[in-house]
Design a protein around this motif. Sequence first.
Motif, short mmCIF file in Angstrom:
data_model
loop_
_atom_site.label_atom_id
_atom_site.label_comp_id
_atom_site.label_asym_id
_atom_site.label_seq_id
_atom_site.Cartn_x
_atom_site.Cartn_y
_atom_site.Cartn_z
N ASN A 16 0.81 -1.22 0.00
CA ASN A 16 0.00 0.00 0.00
C ASN A 16 0.84 1.28 0.00
OD1 ASN A 16 0.92 0.26 2.61
ND2 ASN A 16 -1.09 0.10 3.58
N GLY A 17 2.16 1.14 -0.10
CA GLY A 17 3.04 2.29 -0.25
C GLY A 17 3.61 2.84 1.04
N THR A 18 3.23 2.29 2.19
CA THR A 18 3.79 2.79 3.44
C THR A 18 5.16 2.19 3.68
OG1 THR A 18 2.71 1.08 4.73
CG2 THR A 18 1.52 3.16 4.48
N SER A 19 5.98 2.88 4.45
CA SER A 19 7.31 2.37 4.76
C SER A 19 7.30 1.78 6.15
CB SER A 19 8.36 3.48 4.65
OG SER A 19 8.02 4.57 5.46
N HIS A 20 8.03 0.69 6.33
CA HIS A 20 8.07 0.02 7.62
C HIS A 20 9.50 -0.38 7.94
CE1 HIS A 20 3.78 -0.45 8.36
NE2 HIS A 20 3.67 -0.55 7.05
N GLY A 21 9.81 -0.31 9.21
CA GLY A 21 11.07 -0.84 9.68
C GLY A 21 12.25 0.07 9.41
N PHE A 22 13.31 -0.20 10.13
CA PHE A 22 14.55 0.53 9.96
C PHE A 22 15.65 -0.48 10.18
CE2 PHE A 22 17.94 3.39 11.41
CZ PHE A 22 17.97 4.21 10.30
N SER A 23 16.46 -0.73 9.16
CA SER A 23 17.35 -1.87 9.24
C SER A 23 18.82 -1.53 9.39
CB SER A 23 17.17 -2.74 8.00
OG SER A 23 17.44 -1.99 6.84
N GLY A 24 19.19 -0.28 9.40
CA GLY A 24 20.60 0.05 9.54
C GLY A 24 20.81 1.54 9.62
N VAL A 25 22.07 1.93 9.84
CA VAL A 25 22.37 3.34 10.03
C VAL A 25 23.83 3.61 9.64
CG1 VAL A 25 23.03 3.06 12.47
CG2 VAL A 25 22.13 5.25 11.69
N TYR A 26 24.08 4.80 9.13
CA TYR A 26 25.45 5.24 8.88
C TYR A 26 25.99 5.85 10.17
CZ TYR A 26 25.07 4.64 3.84
OH TYR A 26 24.94 4.10 2.58
N ARG A 27 27.24 5.56 10.47
CA ARG A 27 27.86 6.09 11.68
C ARG A 27 29.21 6.73 11.36
NH1 ARG A 27 25.26 4.80 16.18
NH2 ARG A 27 23.78 3.07 16.11
N ILE A 28 29.55 7.71 12.16
CA ILE A 28 30.86 8.35 12.05
C ILE A 28 31.81 7.62 13.00
CG2 ILE A 28 32.18 10.45 12.52
CD1 ILE A 28 29.75 12.04 11.57
N ASN A 29 32.91 7.13 12.44
CA ASN A 29 33.94 6.43 13.21
C ASN A 29 33.35 5.33 14.11
OD1 ASN A 29 35.82 8.12 12.03
ND2 ASN A 29 35.71 9.60 13.69
N ARG A 30 32.38 4.61 13.57
CA ARG A 30 31.74 3.49 14.25
C ARG A 30 30.98 3.91 15.50
NH1 ARG A 30 33.16 -0.84 12.16
NH2 ARG A 30 33.85 -2.55 13.34
N ASN A 31 30.65 5.19 15.62
CA ASN A 31 30.06 5.69 16.84
C ASN A 31 28.72 6.38 16.59
OD1 ASN A 31 29.64 6.60 19.45
ND2 ASN A 31 31.38 7.97 19.50
N LEU A 32 28.74 7.67 16.39
CA LEU A 32 27.51 8.46 16.32
C LEU A 32 26.83 8.38 14.96
CD1 LEU A 32 28.64 11.66 18.25
CD2 LEU A 32 27.27 9.74 19.09
N ALA A 33 25.50 8.39 14.99
CA ALA A 33 24.69 8.30 13.77
C ALA A 33 24.18 9.67 13.33
CB ALA A 33 23.54 7.33 13.98
N LEU A 34 24.87 10.71 13.71
CA LEU A 34 24.56 12.05 13.23
C LEU A 34 25.87 12.79 13.03
CD1 LEU A 34 23.19 14.27 16.09
CD2 LEU A 34 24.36 12.15 16.48
N SER A 35 25.83 13.81 12.17
CA SER A 35 27.07 14.50 11.80
C SER A 35 27.22 15.85 12.47
CB SER A 35 27.14 14.66 10.28
OG SER A 35 26.01 15.36 9.82
N ARG A 36 26.17 16.32 13.13
CA ARG A 36 26.26 17.58 13.88
C ARG A 36 25.52 17.40 15.20
NH1 ARG A 36 26.00 22.71 9.76
NH2 ARG A 36 26.83 21.61 7.96
N ALA A 37 26.11 17.92 16.25
CA ALA A 37 25.51 17.82 17.58
C ALA A 37 26.22 18.79 18.51
CB ALA A 37 25.64 16.40 18.11
N ILE A 38 25.56 19.09 19.60
CA ILE A 38 26.17 19.92 20.64
C ILE A 38 26.50 18.99 21.80
CG2 ILE A 38 25.77 21.80 22.28
CD1 ILE A 38 23.91 23.02 20.14
N GLY A 39 27.75 18.96 22.21
CA GLY A 39 28.13 18.19 23.38
C GLY A 39 28.76 16.84 23.13
N ASP A 40 28.83 16.40 21.89
CA ASP A 40 29.45 15.10 21.62
C ASP A 40 30.94 15.29 21.33
OD1 ASP A 40 27.38 13.07 21.82
OD2 ASP A 40 26.41 14.21 20.23
#
Length: 188
Positions: free
Chosen positions: A64-88
Amino acid sequence: ISANVGDSRAVLCRSGKAIDLTKDHKPNDPEERERVENLGGRVEWFGPVDAEGLPVSGKRRTKNGTSHGFSGVYRINRNLALSRAIGDRSELPFVSSQVDIQQIELDEENDQFLVLASDGLWDVFHDSQEAIDLCQSILLRSGNSANNEPNGTNLEKVRRKMSKVLVREALRRGSMDNITVVIIWLSP
């Protein structure tokens, strides 16, 4: 004025159309990836891969066109899954605290609401418009209901519950991340 750092998103609904007020700071964004790699960092996929070793998309489309599930993520240096943050600090200088700022003039006649949400919502919606469309369809149904409540009482009840509706839909679609949703109503 909108300002953001990270992977939460602000979306304006103007005449039923989604306008992204922020940019997701994900490691696989081409500009973010180039910045990280130019500084000597690594962006790697953590999740399923196909026979050729390429990442399998995190969103699965159903009939029906809906998206389901989340199967993976890109990480920086095997750690964080975001490229900008305050405090990391552990990932400096690869994870930047540089804020993106955008200015947009509000249109009092056509701007309806803002959706402010964490990536737990956006990871399982195809795009911002899909979330806006869901809200619009619920609002439309509530306005057409024959419940005889005076002075828009039903609409007000629906608005108060809309954030929960989006959170429940993200959970139904299989979100595995934190989900926070705030809706700011701009029009009566």
